[in-house]
Design a protein around this motif. Structure first.
Motif, mmCIF file in Angstrom:
data_model
loop_
_atom_site.group_PDB
_atom_site.id
_atom_site.type_symbol
_atom_site.label_atom_id
_atom_site.label_comp_id
_atom_site.label_asym_id
_atom_site.label_seq_id
_atom_site.Cartn_x
_atom_site.Cartn_y
_atom_site.Cartn_z
ATOM 1 N N UNK A 83 0.867 -1.175 0.000
ATOM 2 C CA UNK A 83 0.000 0.000 0.000
ATOM 3 C C UNK A 83 0.904 1.224 0.000
ATOM 4 N N UNK A 365 -5.820 2.519 13.054
ATOM 5 C CA UNK A 365 -6.068 3.771 12.351
ATOM 6 C C UNK A 365 -5.344 3.831 11.023
ATOM 7 N N UNK B 7 -3.347 10.377 12.319
ATOM 8 C CA UNK B 7 -3.134 9.410 11.246
ATOM 9 C C UNK B 7 -4.478 9.123 10.595
ATOM 10 N N UNK B 8 -4.449 8.847 9.317
ATOM 11 C CA UNK B 8 -5.677 8.537 8.594
ATOM 12 C C UNK B 8 -5.679 7.073 8.184
ATOM 13 N N UNK B 9 -6.865 6.490 7.976
ATOM 14 C CA UNK B 9 -8.178 7.116 8.123
ATOM 15 C C UNK B 9 -8.619 7.142 9.582
ATOM 16 N N UNK B 10 -9.380 8.159 9.958
ATOM 17 C CA UNK B 10 -9.955 8.212 11.303
ATOM 18 C C UNK B 10 -11.288 8.943 11.260
ATOM 19 N N UNK B 272 -7.269 6.523 1.350
ATOM 20 C CA UNK B 272 -6.914 5.403 2.214
ATOM 21 C C UNK B 272 -8.062 4.953 3.120
ATOM 22 N N UNK B 273 -9.269 5.064 2.632
ATOM 23 C CA UNK B 273 -10.422 4.528 3.343
ATOM 24 C C UNK B 273 -11.276 3.716 2.400
ATOM 25 N N UNK B 277 -13.415 1.058 6.508
ATOM 26 C CA UNK B 277 -13.418 2.406 7.094
ATOM 27 C C UNK B 277 -14.793 3.065 6.977
#
Lengths: 366, 366
Positions: A83, A365, B7-10, B272-273, B277
């Motif tokens: 990724x 996360x 940090x993502x995703x959140x 990135x979701x 997510x």
């Protein structure tokens, strides 16, 4: 824990069937020139990753740096984060992890590669990396037409060591009859081998050609020049894979144990699992599997899990169905990966033994 | 925690908007004769339940005994488990909890009531209980035609104290234009009031008539004889509610922060979701909201979150879209309840302050 103490709904994983699935894939791939690097997205458990390694896998694949950290803490020493990492904080963590294990990173664009390279350089490491190629799925991945030039640019960046190319091509199975899995797998491998040969002809030393999903891995691995396959779902299998002809429904190691909570009419059974228990990303009648309902009731394939609300599942049954309030059913979900992802723990069943196992790498996360 | 460290995703929850949503519903319902007992399924947080109580709610609603236990541990003293408990282990826990707080249980069948009564009696308690009525959704709930007779039978069972009836009727909104929410809410209330009057005429002392979802609560509460409404989603609101006309999109307190990880072509942005997510239980184009895509990109309503795989979201954008790798977006999900349920924590945002809050009651087995 004995079965009578299991509260519902819960995911039960059959240990012996899991081991059989692990062994079958390992044996099949070992008869080819390709290595096996299973994707841990399905189980998210270091313990299962170790089973896969012991059966012959060369390493594992994950989607997030947080998952790599959990796996490394669990003793896994060879991890591919398949990724693109594009934020400095995540790349810093990858750089840190790369000092203690073999960590392979991924890029699919020059912008992303520059971000990766800059942070790696700042951290004083050279990151092993692979270039993702779009072979038709239209998600991440560089275009085939641009890939050789991009690989050359990435090769020239300090802080990165470009060692491979990889792809994921599951969507091209859409609508195809089952026997074309072989064709899909071969095409996926052949496209990537042709590309890597162009890269090598351009002077790039690219060793790894990594392809394959659960439906296609067996066929892609037979293509000369493919060095690695990354199936994930095979570890537990699921209803979608059975519908695609990848396995039999009896090969599915994961199921959801539910209780009948209401029997409002002869054709309706309500269970205590809904959309917070069963994944809804593989919808009924959607391609490629065209499944009826949200799951397969073990022993009652004609019962249709027709509707889900958050905590209710509505099964349409024949009017003479004998299920009563309090009865328990086991249901194989359409998609086991995203179903496991809903649960804090799975119940690991080995014969009469039931052990609650936290899904360590879920809900991360990043 | 500052935003640059997220940090993502959140999932980010806007604290001030949440408080406004809590206050608005409380004020609206306080102008009626009905009490407000919000469903905690959306937030799964004792801290938010306390906000709702402080704004005037009389108690809360949950779907599971495990959720009731988390809420009680968090100091909530009046909880309705609006779900039939039919296994002895869960009923035993309800009986135990009923000794320290007001715990209201639910039944929808004579078999279920007998199970509840037997365990309550064995535990030496009398459980306050409500009878669920099916007003058209066809999930749990006793048939209207049979409800008076069933209520009499339940009334006669030792161990149970039948004090109310309740229903949930969201599906009847399917396909209706927005302005008919009022009609749907009124009908829901009127059906239940008519039923309770029949029960009272038959000699049963039934005090509580509990109805209402987020779309219908405001209207159902105005029906004379309705004593309680149980909206849940309103606390954060979501894209589905906005499409139904319940709120404006600006009223949504919950969004998912994501990062652009790839920009493979002019019309494609990959974030990135994916389906691990964003919840997929409210599918694009499905009734009643008929939403386009899986979320609303704040500030870019024409971007379509068209496809999800497990960790990838594919946004279709106009070719002149300027988003680049590394950019962050905030996306309001179609369904906030099941989206929050995917995440171990939410980020509580109050102005410039960002605090990670574990979603304490999520992922519970039972």
């Amino acid at each position: 824990m004995t079965k009578t103490f299991l509260e519902t709904p819960c995911v039960i994983i059959d240990a012996q069937q899991t081991q059989r699935n692990v062994n079958t894939m390992a044996a099949t791939i070992s008869s080819t020139d390709a290595k096996l690097r299973p994707h841990a997205k399905t189980h998210k458990l270091p313990s299962v990753a170790h089973q896969q390694l012991q059966a012959g896998a060369s390493g594992i694949t994950v989607a997030k740096i947080s998952e790599a950290e959990v796996m490394a803490e669990g003793g896994i020493r060879d991890i591919f984060v398949a990724y693109p990492l594009v934020t400095a904080s995540k790349i810093e963590r990858a750089a840190a992890l790369s000092k203690s294990i073999r960590l392979i990173t991924a890029v699919d664009s020059l912008e992303g590669a520059r971000l990766l390279a800059a942070t790696a350089t700042a951290q004083g490491v050279t990151l092993e990396t692979r270039l993702e190629i779009d072979t038709g799925l239209r998600r991440t991945g560089a275009a085939m037409t641009n890939a050789v030039a991009l690989a050359q640019q990435i090769h020239n960046l300090a802080g990165l060591h470009l060692t491979g190319i990889y792809t994921f091509r599951g969507a091209l199975l859409d609508g195809r009859p089952t026997r074309d899995l072989e064709q899909a797998g071969r095409e996926e491998g052949e496209m990537m081998v042709k590309l890597v040969e162009e890269m090598r002809a351009a002077g790039l030393n690219i060793a790894d050609v990594s392809v394959g999903s659960t439906p296609t891995a067996v066929f892609a691995a037979q293509v000369k020049g493919v060095t690695e396959v990354r199936p994930g779902t095979y570890v537990y299998q699921d209803r979608m894979q059975a519908a695609l002809g990848v396995c039999a429904i009896e090969d599915c190691a994961g199921s959801v144990l539910v209780t009948v909570v209401s029997r409002p009419s002869p054709d309706l059974v309500v269970i205590d699992g809904g959309s917070k228990t069963f994944a809804t990303d593989v919808q009924p009648n959607s391609e490629p599997a065209r499944l009826i309902g949200f799951g397969h009731v073990i022993g009652a394939p004609d019962a249709i899990l027709e509707r889900l609300s958050e905590e209710h599942g509505m099964l349409r049954v024949a009017p003479d169905c004998s299920w009563q309030v309090g009865d328990q059913l086991r249901i194989i979900p359409n998609h086991i990966c995203s179903t496991v992802n809903l649960h804090n723990q799975v119940i690991w069943q080995d014969g009469d033994q039931y052990i609650a196992v936290p899904v360590l790498a879920r809900g991360k996360l990043e």
